[in-house]
Design a protein around this motif. Sequence first.
Motif, PDB file in Angstrom:
ATOM      1  N   ALA A 230      -5.978  -2.503  -5.541  1.00  0.00           N
ATOM      2  CA  ALA A 230      -7.282  -2.618  -4.899  1.00  0.00           C
ATOM      3  C   ALA A 230      -7.418  -1.602  -3.781  1.00  0.00           C
ATOM      4  O   ALA A 230      -6.433  -1.084  -3.264  1.00  0.00           O
ATOM      5  N   ASN A 231      -8.661  -1.330  -3.417  1.00  0.00           N
ATOM      6  CA  ASN A 231      -8.966  -0.570  -2.208  1.00  0.00           C
ATOM      7  C   ASN A 231      -8.935  -1.534  -1.025  1.00  0.00           C
ATOM      8  O   ASN A 231      -8.995  -2.750  -1.197  1.00  0.00           O
ATOM      9  N   ARG A 232      -8.895  -0.991   0.174  1.00  0.00           N
ATOM     10  CA  ARG A 232      -8.866  -1.888   1.325  1.00  0.00           C
ATOM     11  C   ARG A 232      -9.514  -1.276   2.558  1.00  0.00           C
ATOM     12  O   ARG A 232      -9.153  -0.198   3.000  1.00  0.00           O
ATOM     13  N   HIS A 233     -10.528  -1.972   3.087  1.00  0.00           N
ATOM     14  CA  HIS A 233     -11.054  -1.707   4.429  1.00  0.00           C
ATOM     15  C   HIS A 233     -10.351  -2.665   5.391  1.00  0.00           C
ATOM     16  O   HIS A 233     -10.138  -3.830   5.068  1.00  0.00           O
ATOM     17  N   GLN A 234     -10.027  -2.194   6.584  1.00  0.00           N
ATOM     18  CA  GLN A 234      -9.416  -3.086   7.580  1.00  0.00           C
ATOM     19  C   GLN A 234     -10.540  -3.728   8.389  1.00  0.00           C
ATOM     20  O   GLN A 234     -10.739  -3.465   9.564  1.00  0.00           O
TER      21      GLN A 234
END
Length: 561
Positions: free
Chosen positions: A25-29
Amino acid sequence: IRLAEFRGKDGFWLNGKPFVQLVGANRHQDFAYVGNALPNSQQWRDAKRLRDAGCTIIRVAHYPQDPSFMDACDELGMFVIVATPGWQYWNKDVKFGELVHQNTREMIRRDRNHPSVLMWEPILNETRYPLDFALKALEITKEEFPYPGRPVAAADVHSAGVKEHYDVVYGWPGDDEKADKPEQCIFTREFGENVDDWYAHNNNNRASRSWGERPLLIQALSLAKSYDEMYRTTGQFIGGTQWHPFDHQRGYHPDPYWGGIYDAFRQKKYAYEMFRSQSPASLRHPLTECGPMVFIAHEMSQFSDKDVVIFSNCDSIRLSIYDGTKSWTQPVVHAKGHMPNAPVVFENVWDFWEARGYSYTQKNWQKVNMVAEGIINGKVVCTQKKMPSRRSTKLRLYADTQKVNLVADGSDFIVIVAEVTDDSGNVRRLAKENIVFTVEGEGQIIGDATIGANPRAIEFGSAPLLVRSTRKAGKIKVKAHVQFEGTQAPTAAELEFESVPAELPFCYDEKYCTSQETSSSTPKTGLSKDTTKGKVQLTEEERQRVLDEVERQQTEFGIEK
């Protein structure tokens, strides 16, 4: 020590063996209420949550993320694609490109000793950039990460200079079957999006947890279809990363992004269980959730579908209803060229009126239950039992610590969840109460009524709360009760836990100011007083031009797949 190789048509190899597929998956914090202001513990917990979901690779989107997240990926054994900051914007001024390249150098220097890093993305995401920029970005990457024979840079296959020069290209399942296919390994940077158009963003893989059972099931099955496509390959296509595992307030559209397999508070959706079911039942990991699993994606309510969908990584599933009065067994399909463990659908199992007969006529409501058993090599290795929830009678609290203690540093926080249950502990998914929280001891509630944080509305049976530590270690007691109490309201609940001392000394002194002092202080924005009061208003023509440009960029980069 490991050897990672991208062998073109032969795919991705790890330590001399084909790896099958890299799927993650992609991930934004980004986190509910606090935005990007995550403490190190939540960075670690996010990495663990992704590992729990079976993710083997994370693309950080679209910027280098907190070093503690990278440390967690090292510890948990996940691969990472690190991306240069930037998205859908290009400035022809020469200085702009130079600054992007400087970002890339600093990014690689910061993270190049992390064993989790598998690829660098040294370009701007979904952006039309010139050939000289792409070639310079590749040159800088190889200068900063100078290991001969090691593939290091990835970018969109149809961007200038990428297909001819980069080590790995971003594309789609089936690109390895085309006559003009690239020579490199192909990876999908973002899968799972099915929007109707880039203005409305209606999408069957986006479901707010608050929308309930059917939307969550449709989302899970939609993502399962996209997940399945990650295994369509001649060998050259090596996998992809889902956009995006956590709900968040994205900024590029007025609606929040609801496509996560977790919500913004990291409460699981059905889609999490679908992802989790793709991990091998034989997997063993000292820190994460793994092993045989079975999950019934059905709540046995008056609105539930007749069909029952089950996610599992076992060989077969036995589903029983009404204390075994009826029973069915079906295989979990493991087909080559498809996802490891396909969802299992049992048709025409649930009938509310039939269940009502047991509960209303026979006075035998305990018999209304559903049991799924996961079977491997003829033996039952995991079980889940569900019952329809009856009247709401109790609140129940739990802390989502991921086995990481709350640190008394004044900034660490954890999620506390209040659930509405019946007498037997079954979550009342259709409950509509508001929950009032109070905290005693060395903890503070993040948010208040102005943002709907406290009181908090129940959604799909639960209400989350963020509790932040103080700078003093000690006991914390969380209490929860319904906002409008009465003799028949669910009973209140309490949860007590302790924070642990911070390991490092504080390097600052706290000074608290009153709300009056805060409101009277004037922020130094550099803008005139009148300007700060108003909002930037676009003309209708300007607004439409911006929307058209976003739609053009998204369409050109193939996100509609």
